[in-house]
Design an enzyme around this catalytic site. Structure first.
Site, PDB file in Angstrom:
ATOM      1  N   VAL A  15       0.842  -1.208   0.000  1.00  0.00           N
ATOM      2  CA  VAL A  15       0.000   0.000   0.000  1.00  0.00           C
ATOM      3  C   VAL A  15       0.871   1.249   0.000  1.00  0.00           C
ATOM      4  O   VAL A  15       0.643   2.193  -0.767  1.00  0.00           O
ATOM      5  CB  VAL A  15      -0.959   0.021   1.213  1.00  0.00           C
ATOM      6  CG1 VAL A  15      -1.774   1.309   1.223  1.00  0.00           C
ATOM      7  CG2 VAL A  15      -1.882  -1.192   1.203  1.00  0.00           C
ATOM      8  N   ARG A  90      -7.747 -11.583  16.744  1.00  0.00           N
ATOM      9  CA  ARG A  90      -7.904 -10.176  16.381  1.00  0.00           C
ATOM     10  C   ARG A  90      -7.224  -9.275  17.419  1.00  0.00           C
ATOM     11  O   ARG A  90      -6.618  -8.270  17.082  1.00  0.00           O
ATOM     12  CB  ARG A  90      -9.409  -9.879  16.299  1.00  0.00           C
ATOM     13  CG  ARG A  90      -9.716  -8.464  15.959  1.00  0.00           C
ATOM     14  CD  ARG A  90     -11.206  -8.285  15.821  1.00  0.00           C
ATOM     15  NE  ARG A  90     -11.581  -8.245  14.418  1.00  0.00           N
ATOM     16  CZ  ARG A  90     -12.833  -8.218  14.003  1.00  0.00           C
ATOM     17  NH1 ARG A  90     -13.807  -8.281  14.864  1.00  0.00           N
ATOM     18  NH2 ARG A  90     -13.108  -8.147  12.728  1.00  0.00           N
ATOM     19  N   ARG A 153     -15.253   0.803  -4.140  1.00  0.00           N
ATOM     20  CA  ARG A 153     -15.659  -0.579  -4.446  1.00  0.00           C
ATOM     21  C   ARG A 153     -17.138  -0.623  -4.815  1.00  0.00           C
ATOM     22  O   ARG A 153     -17.535  -1.255  -5.795  1.00  0.00           O
ATOM     23  CB  ARG A 153     -15.375  -1.477  -3.232  1.00  0.00           C
ATOM     24  CG  ARG A 153     -13.892  -1.738  -3.071  1.00  0.00           C
ATOM     25  CD  ARG A 153     -13.597  -2.668  -1.896  1.00  0.00           C
ATOM     26  NE  ARG A 153     -12.181  -3.043  -1.937  1.00  0.00           N
ATOM     27  CZ  ARG A 153     -11.413  -3.211  -0.867  1.00  0.00           C
ATOM     28  NH1 ARG A 153     -11.915  -3.055   0.345  1.00  0.00           N
ATOM     29  NH2 ARG A 153     -10.149  -3.551  -0.999  1.00  0.00           N
ATOM     30  N   HIS A 177     -14.765   0.446   9.295  1.00  0.00           N
ATOM     31  CA  HIS A 177     -14.189  -0.240   8.140  1.00  0.00           C
ATOM     32  C   HIS A 177     -14.130  -1.729   8.452  1.00  0.00           C
ATOM     33  O   HIS A 177     -13.090  -2.290   8.723  1.00  0.00           O
ATOM     34  CB  HIS A 177     -12.789   0.327   7.889  1.00  0.00           C
ATOM     35  CG  HIS A 177     -12.132  -0.220   6.664  1.00  0.00           C
ATOM     36  ND1 HIS A 177     -12.739  -0.241   5.430  1.00  0.00           N
ATOM     37  CD2 HIS A 177     -10.897  -0.742   6.465  1.00  0.00           C
ATOM     38  CE1 HIS A 177     -11.905  -0.750   4.540  1.00  0.00           C
ATOM     39  NE2 HIS A 177     -10.788  -1.071   5.146  1.00  0.00           N
TER      40      HIS A 177
HETATM   41  N1  APR Z   1       8.072   1.081  11.134  1.00  0.00           N
HETATM   42  C1  APR Z   1       8.044   1.238   9.793  1.00  0.00           C
HETATM   43  N2  APR Z   1       7.563   0.298   8.961  1.00  0.00           N
HETATM   44  C2  APR Z   1       7.104  -0.842   9.504  1.00  0.00           C
HETATM   45  C3  APR Z   1       7.091  -1.064  10.905  1.00  0.00           C
HETATM   46  C4  APR Z   1       7.612  -0.041  11.728  1.00  0.00           C
HETATM   47  N3  APR Z   1       7.639  -0.158  13.058  1.00  0.00           N
HETATM   48  N4  APR Z   1       6.567  -2.287  11.123  1.00  0.00           N
HETATM   49  C5  APR Z   1       6.239  -2.807   9.922  1.00  0.00           C
HETATM   50  N5  APR Z   1       6.551  -1.940   8.928  1.00  0.00           N
HETATM   51  C6  APR Z   1       6.431  -2.097   7.500  1.00  0.00           C
HETATM   52  C7  APR Z   1       6.823  -3.496   7.005  1.00  0.00           C
HETATM   53  O1  APR Z   1       8.223  -3.642   6.973  1.00  0.00           O
HETATM   54  C8  APR Z   1       6.184  -3.501   5.607  1.00  0.00           C
HETATM   55  O2  APR Z   1       7.089  -3.083   4.614  1.00  0.00           O
HETATM   56  O3  APR Z   1       5.089  -1.951   7.057  1.00  0.00           O
HETATM   57  C9  APR Z   1       5.019  -2.508   5.741  1.00  0.00           C
HETATM   58  C10 APR Z   1       3.643  -3.133   5.523  1.00  0.00           C
HETATM   59  O4  APR Z   1       3.585  -3.517   4.203  1.00  0.00           O
HETATM   60  P1  APR Z   1       2.835  -4.859   3.696  1.00  0.00           P
HETATM   61  O5  APR Z   1       3.151  -5.976   4.614  1.00  0.00           O
HETATM   62  O6  APR Z   1       3.089  -4.983   2.237  1.00  0.00           O
HETATM   63  O7  APR Z   1       1.285  -4.524   3.958  1.00  0.00           O
HETATM   64  P2  APR Z   1       0.303  -3.664   3.011  1.00  0.00           P
HETATM   65  O8  APR Z   1      -0.392  -4.582   2.071  1.00  0.00           O
HETATM   66  O9  APR Z   1       1.044  -2.501   2.464  1.00  0.00           O
HETATM   67  O10 APR Z   1      -0.764  -3.180   4.067  1.00  0.00           O
HETATM   68  C11 APR Z   1      -0.414  -2.240   5.059  1.00  0.00           C
HETATM   69  O11 APR Z   1      -2.567  -1.228   5.141  1.00  0.00           O
HETATM   70  O12 APR Z   1      -4.557  -1.724   4.111  1.00  0.00           O
HETATM   71  C12 APR Z   1      -3.809  -1.843   5.276  1.00  0.00           C
HETATM   72  O13 APR Z   1      -4.582  -3.918   6.246  1.00  0.00           O
HETATM   73  C13 APR Z   1      -3.512  -3.291   5.612  1.00  0.00           C
HETATM   74  O14 APR Z   1      -2.716  -2.861   7.837  1.00  0.00           O
HETATM   75  C14 APR Z   1      -2.309  -3.156   6.494  1.00  0.00           C
HETATM   76  C15 APR Z   1      -1.619  -1.920   5.920  1.00  0.00           C
END
Ligand code: APR
Length: 310
Positions: A15, A90, A153, A177
């Site tokens: 995201v 959860r 959506r 949400h």
């Molecule tokens: N500081 C900075 N970045 C972090 C930290 C932190 N403390 N902890 C985790 N991250 C980073 C991870 O390293 C990862 O790159 O957050 C990122 C999350 O990315 P994805 O796992 O690809 O998740 P994504 O699909 O982007 O979703 C992110 O958005 O829509 C919501 O439910 C979804 O909560 C989720 C969030």
């Protein structure tokens, strides 16, 4: 330093990186991409910067692990967190993501005390509470991205159902949400005509249901992650509305202080978005049925907030 606005995106995952791409490619703001993983945000930032000559924009994009580089941001988008894994309750997810969101918001708010926060990490409404507390920001500058996505959506499904352009559709989704979100079909239209006049009640109900489980539909297909193209597009729409002071009326998670009969809770409602963030709650009258669904949704959010670690 350019005189362009500056947007920090925390979490350089699906995201976050897609949101950074949209913002940079619009040329609207310089972007700082932050992640806890070393090298990854720097790599993605450089990759995006190298796309600029082809795309044709002059916004700068950098990646970092250091909040000093985020200083003076106009907007901070928070996408950092972990998705739910098998075996996790959860409450486990809430505790972990609350810890992550609390930490990153504290660091980002200290570096950018005047920023508008847009929270994207789930569970969304609860993470907004965490962000408001961690930042100490007024409610005008703490918003959650959910309603724009849920409405998008709904609009996509309406357009598919009726074979019309998405551009001529409009949709409203209120509430938390989650499964209890409230798609408002009475206010969802094609060229201004409510869909309740265009579709049989069971088709309207089917579209509402598909909207409420829209995120789960994508997760079931992807199997290894959750949606990111539409969430990033929706986040960008909020960034654009704020930076260009557009006074867009968009559904966002907002801390209600008596509006819609709710006090002290983040819930999705239409708000006016401008340069100072949430400029006004756009109150609309609900039918008794809609009211009951909205109250149920708010109660579900309240229950999750209560499960937050102290
Ligand atoms: N500081 C900075 N970045 C972090 C930290 C932190 N403390 N902890 C985790 N991250 C980073 C991870 O390293 C990862 O790159 O957050 C990122 C999350 O990315 P994805 O796992 O690809 O998740 P994504 O699909 O982007 O979703 C992110 O958005 O829509 C919501 O439910 C979804 O909560 C989720 C969030």
């Amino acid at each position: 330093m350019s005189s362009r606005p500056k947007v920090t995106v925390i979490g350089a995952g699906n995201v976050g990186a897609t949101t950074a791409q949209r913002i940079a490619e619009s040329g609207l703001a310089d972007v700082v991409l932050v992640d806890i993983v070393e090298g990854m945000p720097q790599g993605k930032g450089l990759d995006l910067a190298e796309a600029a000559p082809v795309v044709g924009h002059d916004a700068s994009v950098i990646g970092t692990n250091d909040y000093a580089e985020t200083a003076g941001s106009d907007i901070v988008v928070v996408t950092s967190g972990i998705p739910r894994k098998p075996g996790m309750s959860r409450d486990d997810l809430i505790a972990t993501n609350a810890g992550i969101v609390g930490d990153v918001v504290k660091a980002a708010a200290a570096a950018s005390p005047d920023a508008v926060l847009i929270i994207v990490t789930n569970p969304l409404d609860v993470m907004c509470h965490v962000a408001m507390k961690a930042s100490g920001f007024p409610r005008e500058r703490v918003l959650g991205m959910a309603g724009v996505l849920d409405s998008a959506r709904f609009r996509a499904f309406i357009a598919m159902e009726l074979g019309v352009s998405v551009e001529d559709t409009h949709a409203f989704v209120l509430g938390g949400h989650g499964d209890t979100m409230v798609p408002l079909s009475r206010y969802s239209t094609v060229a201004g005509v409510p869909i309740t006049e265009l579709l049989a009640p069971e088709r309207v109900a089917a579209l509402e249901q598909r909207t409420a489980s829209g995120g789960a539909e994508i997760v079931a297909l992807l199997k290894t992650g959750s949606a990111f193209y539409a969430p990033a597009a929706a986040t960008f729409e909020m960034v654009d509305a704020i930076l260009r002071d557009r006074k867009r009326v968009l559904p966002c998670a907002t801390y209600l202080e008596g509006e819609f009969g709710i006090d002290g809770l983040f819930v999705g409602v239409p708000v006016v978005l401008g340069r100072s963030g949430m400029e006004r709650v756009f109150e609309i009258t609900l039918t008794p049925e809609e009211r009951a669904a909205f109250d149920r949704s708010a109660a579900a959010v309240r229950e999750l907030v209560a499960a937050l670690p102290a």
